[in-house]
Write an enzyme that holds these catalytic residues in place. Structure first.
Site, PDB file in Angstrom:
ATOM      1  N   HIS A   1       9.208  -9.748   3.036  1.00 21.24           N
ATOM      2  CA  HIS A   1       8.080  -9.958   2.978  1.00 21.24           C
ATOM      3  C   HIS A   1       7.854 -11.507   2.880  1.00 21.24           C
ATOM      4  CE1 HIS A   1       3.880  -8.551   1.599  1.00 21.24           C
ATOM      5  NE2 HIS A   1       3.881  -9.369   2.587  1.00 21.24           N
TER       6      HIS A   1
ATOM      7  N   ASP B   1       1.749   0.411   8.313  1.00 25.19           N
ATOM      8  CA  ASP B   1       2.259  -0.799   7.760  1.00 25.19           C
ATOM      9  C   ASP B   1       1.875  -1.136   6.263  1.00 25.19           C
ATOM     10  OD1 ASP B   1       4.058  -3.290   8.016  1.00 25.19           O
ATOM     11  OD2 ASP B   1       2.062  -3.968   7.407  1.00 25.19           O
TER      12      ASP B   1
ATOM     13  N   TYR C   1       0.847  -4.619  -2.207  1.00 21.92           N
ATOM     14  CA  TYR C   1      -0.626  -4.425  -1.885  1.00 21.92           C
ATOM     15  C   TYR C   1      -1.232  -3.549  -2.971  1.00 21.92           C
ATOM     16  CZ  TYR C   1       0.673  -6.145   2.833  1.00 21.92           C
ATOM     17  OH  TYR C   1       0.849  -6.659   4.091  1.00 21.92           O
TER      18      TYR C   1
END
Length: 327
Positions: free
Chosen positions: A121, A51, A56
């Site tokens: 998200h 994931d 990120y």
């Protein structure tokens, strides 16, 4: 390793997967070589689900995953997320142009022709009341850019609303010993609709590893230092929204229940897997040792009912008032 079906996707995934937030950033210093070793080690130990998200490390995490998968022959499922690249989190930002750009960027970062799973998200709550957003995801699926889609949510209510859209096949939600509300409100509904549940923040930002104390220091770029009160994003993402000292006190009680053959982290992960509605837990790992320790949690025997009952009591006594009504 244990494997469970991921909702209606057709995927069967490891109950312990690999959360790739930490190898991107926001968790203090991280070394790309160690991150690559951690990914390889996780796969060596049966993990077949990773994931990540486009934010990120601004794509760093996705690129590292792509690099590792080029060297592997196993069939590894990668879920990424989209939406947090917006300069400002507004419902209007979740439009066709932006979502398409986010997807195409992730396709490039992950070096693939189609994304296995894309998750919105943690968008603003209003987005769950905008059918056109899910229509855009349906179109991207029809175009072959994504194979399946789901959502990553902050609140149980958002999860309930999201699965009203038939295209939503997975829900990623914070679920751990400090966050029991999803099991009360959402799990049975998800099972009825055959929706896969991905338990995120399973170790409460490391609090449930039992390795923290009142003197623990976190680096400047670690969200456990700069987001204690929700300064950068939802406070529930950091220690699951639990006050630091309260969390330490609760962990000291939980530790008394730990099986002799397990670490605290493994115990916390095995507890999550006691809920059959959950497909997998997604702990992070920054090095091979953490990856090995996480994977081993799937091999622990089921926890006794007395342990499950006592954890519920600890939650009710110490944690519930602080978090239960919020998420």
């Amino acid at each position: 390793m244990e494997y469970r079906p991921l909702g209606s996707t057709g995927y069967t995934v490891s109950t312990i997967s690999f959360g790739a937030w930490a190898i991107g950033g926001s968790w203090g210093s991280v070394d790309d070589d160690e991150s690559i070793k951690a990914l390889h080690t996780a796969i060596d130990n049966g993990v077949n689900f990773i994931d990540t998200a486009d934010v990120y490390g601004d794509g760093r995490s996705e690129k590292l995953i792509a690099q590792v998968l080029k060297e592997r022959s196993e069939d590894i499922i990668v879920a990424t997320k989209a939406g947090r690249r917006l300069d400002e989190q507004t419902p209007q930002g979740y439009n066709r142009d932006n979502i398409t750009k986010f997807i195409e960027r992730s396709l490039k970062n992950l070096d693939t022709e189609a994304l296995d799973i894309v998750q919105l998200h943690c968008p603003p709550t209003e987005v769950y009341y905008m059918p056109e957003v899910f229509g855009i995801l349906d179109d991207l699926k029809q175009q072959g850019k994504i194979k399946h889609y789901g959502v990553s949510v902050e609140k149980a209510e958002e999860a309930i609303k999201a699965i009203a859209y038939p295209g939503v096949e997975t829900v990623q939600i914070i679920f751990n010993m400090f966050r029991l509300r999803p099991s009360e409100l959402f799990f049975e509904l998800a099972k009825k609709r055959n929706v896969g549940i991905l338990a995120r923040v399973p170790l409460a930002s490391g609090m449930l590893t039992g390795k923290m104390n009142k003197n623990t220091q976190f680096e400047q770029d670690d969200h456990r230092n700069y987001n204690r009160n929700g300064e950068a994003f939802d406070v529930g993402e950091t220690f699951s929204g639990v006050d630091y000292d309260t969390g330490l006190h609760a962990v000291s009680e939980i530790e008394k229940l730990k099986p002799e053959n397990a670490t605290m982290a493994q115990f916390a992960l095995r507890w999550i897997l006691m809920f059959d509605a959950v497909t997998c837990a997604i702990p992070g790992a920054k090095n091979p040792k953490q990856a090995i320790d996480n994977a081993a949690a799937a091999d622990l025997p089921p926890l006794p009912e007395s342990t499950m009952t006592r954890i519920q009591e600890i939650y009710d006594e110490m944690i519930r008032e602080e978090v239960h009504h919020r998420w």
